[in-house]
Motif scaffolding. Structure first.
Motif, PDB file in Angstrom:
ATOM      1  N   LYS A 366     -30.526 108.022 -84.384  1.00 35.13           N
ATOM      2  CA  LYS A 366     -30.709 107.282 -85.070  1.00 35.13           C
ATOM      3  C   LYS A 366     -30.020 106.035 -84.804  1.00 35.13           C
ATOM      4  O   LYS A 366     -28.983 105.871 -84.397  1.00 35.13           O
ATOM      5  CB  LYS A 366     -30.165 107.055 -86.952  1.00 35.13           C
ATOM      6  CG  LYS A 366     -30.450 106.310 -87.636  1.00 35.13           C
ATOM      7  CD  LYS A 366     -29.445 107.063 -88.947  1.00 35.13           C
ATOM      8  CE  LYS A 366     -30.128 105.766 -90.566  1.00 35.13           C
ATOM      9  NZ  LYS A 366     -28.954 106.136 -91.481  1.00 35.13           N
ATOM     10  N   GLN A 388     -35.201 105.131 -80.956  1.00 38.81           N
ATOM     11  CA  GLN A 388     -35.114 106.286 -81.933  1.00 38.81           C
ATOM     12  C   GLN A 388     -36.060 107.224 -82.001  1.00 38.81           C
ATOM     13  O   GLN A 388     -36.688 107.504 -81.835  1.00 38.81           O
ATOM     14  CB  GLN A 388     -34.920 105.261 -82.757  1.00 38.81           C
ATOM     15  CG  GLN A 388     -34.947 105.269 -84.014  1.00 38.81           C
ATOM     16  CD  GLN A 388     -33.822 105.439 -85.959  1.00 38.81           C
ATOM     17  OE1 GLN A 388     -33.403 104.534 -85.584  1.00 38.81           O
ATOM     18  NE2 GLN A 388     -35.789 105.583 -86.441  1.00 38.81           N
ATOM     19  N   GLY A 390     -34.634 110.245 -83.037  1.00 38.28           N
ATOM     20  CA  GLY A 390     -34.361 111.886 -83.837  1.00 38.28           C
ATOM     21  C   GLY A 390     -33.539 112.717 -83.041  1.00 38.28           C
ATOM     22  O   GLY A 390     -33.932 112.828 -81.675  1.00 38.28           O
TER      23      GLY A 390
END
Length: 395
Positions: A366, A388, A390
């Motif tokens: 994140k 980003q 995950g």
């Protein structure tokens, strides 16, 4: 990846919406390699969408023998229990390989055929997988028997492949891949910008492009709240195409990733991915070497040597293999620093902002202000990009 039945199966198969940063990354990568991807997509079957848009999906049903590959399957003992919830899981029976004596095997992942190092030689491999038959264990569904796997290392040590093979039962399995057909026995060199395809149990036939190479990623294999990590080195990152934005999903583990040539060549073995649908795969040459097998193929690729094709593609993208190798060496020297960025789950070598310029990508669970503040803008004059992504999870 383990796919529990019941209420939890809905969440497992729900495809997460890619965050803005990931989408911008995918769009940028697609733009930079648009010409290669357009050529590749044009060579795919024009009725691929129609073939996949059926209920129930063909690849999840019991198919006539000999079965094609790229379909649902797994170990007959692929059950799991979490608290009071009992379920089962399945993956993809990806492709066919053979040893030096000509014995044929189904190639898939360790966590599909061997249940993360737990399987014993001789255990039945069934089609379809248990998750597609309400966890019913039917020996009559067997198409192969588990043979061997490359051991997965958790906590300590590193991995380069998640791979296993199962000896084919006579007359039960065809080397062709569903909706793709014949494939080559020779392998293609993975190159940034290479247009690829795969056929898998969950997301069916998809197209995409290699977006990054030499990725080092921490992958979570746990189905419970407590994580179970395995570190992988030198992996391939694949993003989807405009036609199929999500290249892979839970249940696609074991799928063979191929070039989009008229005679497709094996490139990689799908085993994991990030929350947004970007896929992580083992280089197929490493898989074959570790298992001591070769691909079974029945078509002949174009006459141009694979190395020449790879060099030509690299030149078009502006990222030669020497540039990638040099950037990887820089990344390796700064790996500890990069992985200390808050939320970092991996690194890889992708395309920079300028033609021919590499970038060190840092995959972030994140993207937070702390992560942005803790990241260097460049290391040894190579730009660092935060993606980003995950969490990385086994599919």
């Amino acid at each position: 990846r383990p796919v529990p039945l019941g209420a939890s199966s809905v969440t497992v198969f729900k495809v997460a919406t890619p965050p803005a940063k990931l989408m911008s990354y995918q769009t940028k990568a697609a733009t930079l390699v648009a010409c290669m991807l357009a050529i590749g997509v044009a060579s795919m079957p024009q009725n691929a969408s129609a073939q996949c848009d059926v209920t129930p999906p063909t690849q999840q049903t019991a198919l006539s023998r000999p079965i094609p590959l790229g379909i649902s399957g797994g170990n007959i003992n692929s059950s799991l229990k979490s608290g009071k919830v009992t379920g089962c899981f399945s993956g993809t029976l990806g492709s066919m390989v053979q040893d030096t004596d000509g014995n044929q095997y189904i190639l898939s992942n360790n966590h599909v055929l061997a249940d993360q190092n737990k399987a014993k030689p001789g255990q039945l491999i069934v089609q379809p997988g248990l998750v597609d038959v309400q966890c019913l264990k039917a020996p009559s569904d067997a198409v192969a028997t588990f043979s061997r796997a490359v051991k997965l290392k958790f906590r300590r040590g590193t991995n380069t492949v998640d791979a296993a093979i199962a000896a084919v039962e006579p007359g039960e399995v065809s080397p062709e891949i569903l909706f793709i057909g014949e494939t080559a026995s020779s392998v293609a060199t993975p190159t940034i910008g290479l247009a690829v395809q795969k056929m898998g149990r969950t997301s069916c036939l998809t197209s995409g492009v290699i977006a990054a190479l030499d990725a080092n990623v921490k992958v979570n294999y746990s189905e419970k709240k407590k994580p179970k990590f395995a570190k992988f080195l030198n992996q391939i990152i694949v993003t989807g195409s405009p036609a199929t934005p999500v290249f892979g999903a839970a249940g696609d583990s074991g799928s063979l990733i191929l070039s989009q040539d008229i005679c497709p060549q094996p490139v990689a073995l799908l085993f994991a991915g990030f929350a947004g649908g970007t896929t992580i795969a083992n280089p197929i040459s490493e898989v074959l070497s570790d298992l001591g097998v070769s691909m079974v193929g029945s078509c002949t690729p174009a006459a141009a040597p694979d190395a020449a094709q790879a060099d030509s593609l690299a030149a078009n993208v502006g990222m030669s293999k020497e540039v990638v190798a040099s950037a990887s060496a820089v990344r390796d020297r700064h790996e500890d620093q990069l992985m200390s960025i808050p939320g970092a789950v991996g690194t890889g070598i992708g395309i920079g902002d300028q033609p021919g310029q590499p970038a060190i990508e840092v995959y972030i669970d994140k993207l937070t202000p702390n992560a942005q503040a803790g990241a260097p803008k460049e290391v040894e004059r190579i730009p660092v990009k935060l993606i980003q992504s995950g969490e990385a999870v086994a599919y």
